[in-house]
Write an enzyme that holds these catalytic residues in place. Structure first.
Site, PDB file in Angstrom:
ATOM      1  CD  GLU A 140      -3.136  -0.534   2.260  1.00  0.00           C
ATOM      2  OE1 GLU A 140      -4.191  -1.171   2.253  1.00  0.00           O
ATOM      3  OE2 GLU A 140      -2.789   0.215   3.191  1.00  0.00           O
ATOM      4  N   GLY A 172       9.003  34.584 -21.034  1.00  0.00           N
ATOM      5  CA  GLY A 172       8.726  34.281 -22.433  1.00  0.00           C
ATOM      6  C   GLY A 172       7.809  35.315 -23.043  1.00  0.00           C
ATOM      7  N   GLY A 184       1.625  34.953 -25.137  1.00  0.00           N
ATOM      8  CA  GLY A 184       0.960  33.872 -25.854  1.00  0.00           C
ATOM      9  C   GLY A 184       1.733  32.583 -25.935  1.00  0.00           C
ATOM     10  N   GLY A 198       2.486  30.564 -23.403  1.00  0.00           N
ATOM     11  CA  GLY A 198       2.006  29.547 -22.466  1.00  0.00           C
ATOM     12  C   GLY A 198       2.582  29.629 -21.072  1.00  0.00           C
ATOM     13  CE  LYS A 199       4.864  35.193 -20.040  1.00  0.00           C
ATOM     14  NZ  LYS A 199       4.380  35.308 -21.430  1.00  0.00           N
TER      15      LYS A 199
END
Length: 850
Positions: free
Chosen positions: A102, A232, A235, A237-238
Site C-alpha cells: 500500500e 517568455g 501567448g 504559455g507561461k
C-alpha cells in the site's frame, strides 16, 4: 474528426489531453492506510467516524476480505482515485506485506499523480519509519530473510518507508486523542478546499516542461526559499505552465496562492491592496485579514507567512512595484517556500535578485507538439471535413509554435472548409489576427519611445540582419541601440541567434501593423515604407498603374525633409545626372546605384554611405561637409580610381574599398587619420602603394589580402598599440620588416599565398599577443628564424606565448627546430604541416598539434 488529404490515407485524430489536461477522476476524498490489529478498534474507528461526520468520503480497507499477500486491483484503484492518503504508521505497520505494498503504491501515486500523503506517526517516531529502526527494523529484517535482502520488492518497500517517513505529518504518543483527531479532520478539510486550477483545454507539451521546472524548483531542499521566474513572449504559455506546476506541487505546501493577470489587475498602486488580501486569504483561508494600504499589506504578508512553507505564483508581472508589494524578499516566507513569477520582462527578474539559473525560458512548441495542439482545436467534434495537409502546414508556419496562435486559429477554422481556410490565410498574410495581435502588442506598449522606434525599424527592415549592422544603422539615428536591443531581448520581442537579430513572424506582423495603423488609407503618412507598391505610391506624382520596373526620379526625395534612412535593394535606375538627397539623411544604402549623389549646401548629417557595386566616382574633396560620416562602403566600385581625402570626414571609422579593381593609390590622409578603425583594401588588384596607415592610432584591422602588386610592407618606427588584425595574404611582399615587433597588440597575421615571401625576421617572436599565424602556400619560405635572446633587455619576453593556431600548409620548410622548444608555444592547439614535402622530422612534432 478531421483529416488531411494528400497522398497519404485519411486519418482520424483522437482528441486526448495530456495528463495535466483534466483533473483526474476522484472517487474518494481520503484513503486510509493502517495496520488493523494496532489501531482498528479505537483510534482508526474514531478517525473514520470524525471524517464521515463532516462529509469527507473515506476509503477504509476491509481487512477480513483480503486474500493472499498481494494488494488487490480494487485497492490499487482506490488509491489512484483518492485526493489524500492518510498513512497511520503504528508499531506493527511494517510487519504486513499488504501495508508495505500500500505505502509503495501511495508513494508512487504521490510522484506521478500528485496524491497528497499525510502520515500519522501513532506511538512511533518518524525516524523509526524513515531509518527502519526498532520494530520497523525487525520487520524489514524478517522480510529480507523471506524475500532476499537485495530483492527488488524489499528495496521498493524500504524506499517507500524512507520517503514517507521524511514527510511532514502528525506525531501522536499519548494524550487527548479526540482533540488530536479533530486537528487532523480540520487540516484535511482545509486541504480538500484547495482545488487544482484549470490549466487549459488541451495543454499539449506541458508535462515535460513541468518536470524541467521541478528540477529548477529543487523541491527536495526543505530549508531554502527560492524565487523562480517563467520568462517568455506573450501567448507562449507561461500562465498555463504556471497553473500546471501549481497543480503538481501545491499540496506539498502549507498554503498556496495563484494571483493571475497582475499587470491587468494593478493599473495603479491602490489596485495592489486587493491582490495582497487575495494572497493572504488563499494562504490563510480561515483568517479574515483586512489590508488598508500597500505598505501595510506587505508587512502583513511578512508577519503572517514568515514561518509558513508556502507556494506563491505571481502571474504576468510587469513592474518592480508589484513584486516589491507581493513578494519583496525571500525572508518574507518560511523555509521551503517557493515563489514563481511569470513575466515578459527578463530584467524584472534579474533586478529582483533572481539568479540566471532560476529563470526558465518558456519557448514556442516544437513542430510535433504544435501540430498536435492545432489538431485538437481545429478538428474537434464529429465533423467529416477534409483539409489538405498543405493548408494545415501553412497555418503551422504562420503560428510558428506559438500556443496562443495555434489555439485561436484552430478554434476559428474548426468546422470550416478548404475555401474558408484559404481565404483566412490570405487575410492573415496582409493583417494579423486581432485577438492574437492584442496579446502580443502588450509588450510593445510597455516600451519607452526610443525602444519602440528600434523595434519598429527591426520589424519593418532589419529582421535577420546582423546585430553589428543594425547597431550601425540605428545608431546613426541616435536611437541608443545597444541598450534598446538589450531591452527588446529581455521583453521577448526579438532574439539574438548566432549574431543575427530575429523575431517571431507574428511579432514582426504586429510591428508592421502598428506602422500601417498610422494611416490605413495613404502610405504617404507612414513613418516607414518597405513594400514596393507603397514606395511607388509615395514617389509617384500621379496615380497611374504601377510600372513593372521601379523608376526613381532625381528629385524623388527632395521633399522628404524628415527622411532618416534610405535603403534601396534590387532597384536599378537610369537617371542621367545626380540624385538629390536631403541633408537630414543619416544612412544611405543603394547597391548598384548608377548615379552620383547631391545634397543641399550646408552641414550634412549622413553617418553611413553604402554604395557597393555602383558606378560612383569620387573627387578628393567630395566629402568636405560630411563631418558625421562614420561608415563608407565602396566595395566593388570598378569606376573608382582614386579615393577621397578623409581629412574631410574626421569621424570616419570604417572604409571598405575592397575589390575596387582600378584603384591604384590611396590618399595620404589615411596615414594619420585619428578615428579610422577598419580599412579594407582586399582585392584591389592594381594597388601598388599605400602610405604608412599604421600610424593611425585607432586602426584595428588592415586588410590588404589579394593585392598582388603590393611588394613592400612599410617600416614601423614606433610601437603601435591599436592594430589587432593584419591581412597580407596574396601580396607580393618578399619580407617583413624587423620592426614588425612594434605591432604589440597584433592577434591575427595572415600571410598565406605570399609566393615571394622568403624571410621572416626573428623579431616576429616578440609578437606576444599573436593568436593566429597563417603562412599556408608560402612556397619560398624554407625556414623559420631562430629565436634569439635580447641581450640588451634580458627581461624582454620572446616566443608566441598566446599562439593558438599555426598554418604551414604547403610551405617548403625543411626543419622544425623552432617547434622543439615547448615554452615558445605554450598554448598552441592547432598546427598544419600538411604537404610540407621537404620536412624530414615531422615525426618529432607532438601528435596532438597536427
Amino acid at each position: 474528426m478531421g483529416s488531411f488529404s494528400s497522398n497519404e490515407p485519411k486519418r482520424s485524430y483522437d482528441v486526448m489531453a495530456s495528463s495535466s489536461s483534466k483533473k483526474p477522476r476522484r472517487s474518494y476524498d481520503v484513503f486510509l492506510s493502517f495496520r488493523g490489529p494496532d489501531v482498528r478498534n479505537h483510534f482508526l474507528s474514531h478517525l473514520y467516524a470524525a471524517l464521515d461526520q463532516v462529509g469527507i468520503s473515506t476509503y477504509i480497507d476491509n481487512e477480513e476480505l483480503r486474500k493472499g499477500e498481494q494488494i488487490s486491483p480494487a485497492l490499487m484503484k482506490a488509491i489512484e482515485e483518492s485526493q489524500i492518503a492518510i498513512v497511520v504508521f503504528s508499531e506493527n505497520y511494517a510487519s504486513s506485506t499488504w501495508c508495505l505494498e500500500e505505502i509503495s503504491k501511495i508513494m508512487e501515486c504521490k510522484e506521478k499523480k500528485g496524491l497528497m500523503v499525510l502520515p500519522v506517526f501513532y506511538k512511533v517516531e518518524p525516524r523509526e519509519v524513515r531509518g527502519q529502526k526498532q520494530s520497523y527494523g525487525k520487520a524489514m529484517g524478517e522480510h529480507e530473510v523471506k524475500f532476499g535482502k537485495n530483492s527488488e520488492q524489499v528495496k521498493r518497500w524500504k524506499k517507500a518507508l524512507y520517503d514517507a517517513g521524511g514527510l511532514s505529518g502528525w506525531p501522536y504518543t499519548d494524550g487527548n486523542e479526540v482533540g488530536f483527531i479533530q486537528h487532523i479532520v480540520q487540516e484535511i478539510s482545509t486541504q480538500l478546499d484547495r482545488t487544482p486550477l484549470n490549466v487549459a483545454m488541451f495543454p499539449v507539451g506541458i508535462d515535460s516542461r513541468v518536470q524541467e521546472l521541478k528540477t529548477i524548483l529543487n523541491l527536495q531542499s526543505k530549508d531554502d526559499v527560492l524565487m523562480v521566474g517563467l520568462w517568455g513572449q506573450g501567448g507562449v504559455g507561461k500562465t498555463s505552465l504556471a497553473k500546471a506546476i501549481h497543480n503538481a506541487i501545491f499540496r506539498e505546501f502549507q498554503g498556496a496562492s495563484f494571483l493571475e493577470r497582475i499587470r491587468e489587475n494593478s493599473k495603479n498602486s491602490i489596485d495592489l491592496v486587493p491582490l495582497q488580501e487575495k494572497l493572504l486569504s488563499e494562504v490563510l483561508p480561515r483568517k479574515k485579514l483586512i489590508v488598508y494600504s500597500v505598505g501595510g499589506g506587505s508587512q502583513l504578508i511578512q508577519d503572517k507567512l514568515c514561518n509558513k512553507k508556502v507556494l506563491i505564483i505571481l502571474d504576468d508581472v510587469d513592474d518592480a512595484f508589484q513584486l516589491n508589494a507581493l513578494a519583496g524578499d525571500c525572508e518574507w516566507f518560511g523555509k521551503g517556500s517557493r515563489i514563481i513569477i511569470t513575466t515578459r520582462n527578463k530584467h524584472l527578474l534579474t533586478s529582483h535578485g533572481i539568479n540566471w539559473d532560476h529563470i526558465y525560458e518558456v519557448k514556442a512548441l516544437e513542430d510535433g507538439d504544435a501540430l498536435e495542439l492545432f489538431r485538437k482545436h481545429a478538428f474537434r467534434g464529429n465533423q467529416e471535413i477534409e483539409i489538405s495537409k498543405n493548408l494545415v502546414n501553412q497555418v503551422l508556419r504562420y503560428a510558428r509554435g506559438l500556443p496562443l496562435a495555434l489555439e485561436v486559429l484552430g478554434a476559428f477554422l474548426c468546422g470550416r472548409r478548404e475555401p474558408e481556410w484559404e481565404s483566412t490565410l490570405k487575410k492573415l498574410a496582409k493583417s494579423p489576427y486581432e485577438k492574437i495581435n492584442d496579446v502580443l502588442k502588450v509588450s510593445y506598449d510597455g516600451l519607452e519611445p526610443y525602444a519602440k522606434e528600434i523595434f519598429l525599424h527591426i520589424a519593418c527592415f532589419f529582421k535577420g540582419r546582423s546585430k553589428e549592422y543594425i547597431k550601425k544603422v540605428l545608431d546613426s539615428c541616435e536611437f541608443h541601440t545597444t541598450i534598446g536591443i538589450k531591452i527588446l531581448i529581455e521583453r521577448c520581442l526579438i532574439s539574438e541567434e548566432v549574431e543575427e537579430i530575429q523575431m517571431h513572424d507574428l511579432i514582426q506582423l504586429m510591428g508592421m501593423d502598428i506602422v500601417k495603423d498610422e494611416d490605413r488609407d495613404d502610405p504617404i503618412n507612414h513613418s516607414r515604407l518597405w513594400l514596393r507598391d507603397d514606395v511607388l505610391d509615395v514617389l509617384s506624382e500621379d496615380k497611374l498603374p504601377k510600372p513593372e520596373d521601379m523608376y526613381i526620379g532625381p528629385d524623388a526625395f527632395t521633399k522628404m525633409k524628415n527622411l532618416r534612412l534610405l535603403i534601396l535593394f534590387n532597384v536599378n535606375n537610369s537617371i542621367q545626372g545626380p540624385i538629390h538627397l536631403p541633408n537630414e539623411l543619416r544612412w544611405f544604402e543603394w547597391p548598384n546605384c548608377g548615379s552620383t549623389l547631391e545634397f543641399s549646401h550646408g552641414p550634412k548629417k549622413l553617418v553611413g554611405l553604402d554604395m557597393r557595386n555602383s558606378k560612383i566616382k569620387v573627387a578628393p574633396r567630395q566629402f568636405k561637409e560630411f563631418k558625421k560620416l562614420k561608415h563608407i562602403n565602396f566595395h566593388k566600385c570598378q569606376s573608382l580610381v582614386c579615393m577621397p581625402d578623409i581629412n574631410c570626414t574626421p569621424n570616419l571609422k570604417e572604409l571598405d574599398l575592397s575589390e575596387c579593381k582600378n584603384l591604384e593609390r590611396v590618399h595620404e590622409s589615411i596615414g594619420y587619420h585619428d578615428n579610422l578603425q577598419l580599412l579594407n583594401l582586399s582585392g584591389c588588384s592594381k594597388l601598388h602603394h599605400f602610405p604608412n596607415v599604421l600610424q593611425s592610432k585607432n586602426l584595428l584591422l588592415l586588410d590588404l589580402n589579394c593585392c598582388p602588386k603590393l611588394q613592400r610592407f612599410p617600416d614601423i618606427p614606433d610601437k603601435i598599440k591599436g592594430l589587432h588584425k593584419l591581412r597580407l595574404a596574396g601580396t607580393s611582399i618578399e619580407e617583413l620588416p624587423a620592426s614588425i615587433e612594434n605591432l604589440v597588440s597584433l592577434i591575427e597575421l595572415q600571410l598565406f599565398n605570399c609566393k615571394k615571401l622568403a624571410i621572416l625576421p626573428s623579431s616576429i617572436y616578440r609578437l606576444n599577443n599573436l593568436q593566429t599565424l597563417s603562412l599556408s602556400g608560402c612556397s619560398k619560405l624554407t625556414k623559420f628564424p631562430k629565436m634569439e635572446e635580447d641581450l640588451s633587455d634580458p627581461h624582454m619576453k620572446t616566443g608566441f606565448s598566446e599562439l593558438l593556431g599555426l598554418d604551414l600548409h604547403r610551405c617548403n620548410l625543411s626543419e622544425i627546430e623552432f617547434l622543439r622548444n615547448p615554452s615558445c608555444f605554450p598554448k598552441l592547439k592547432s598546427l598544419d604541416v600538411s604537404y610540407c614535402e621537404k620536412l624530414k622530422e615531422i615525426h618529432k612534432i607532438p601528435p596532438q598539434l597536427i
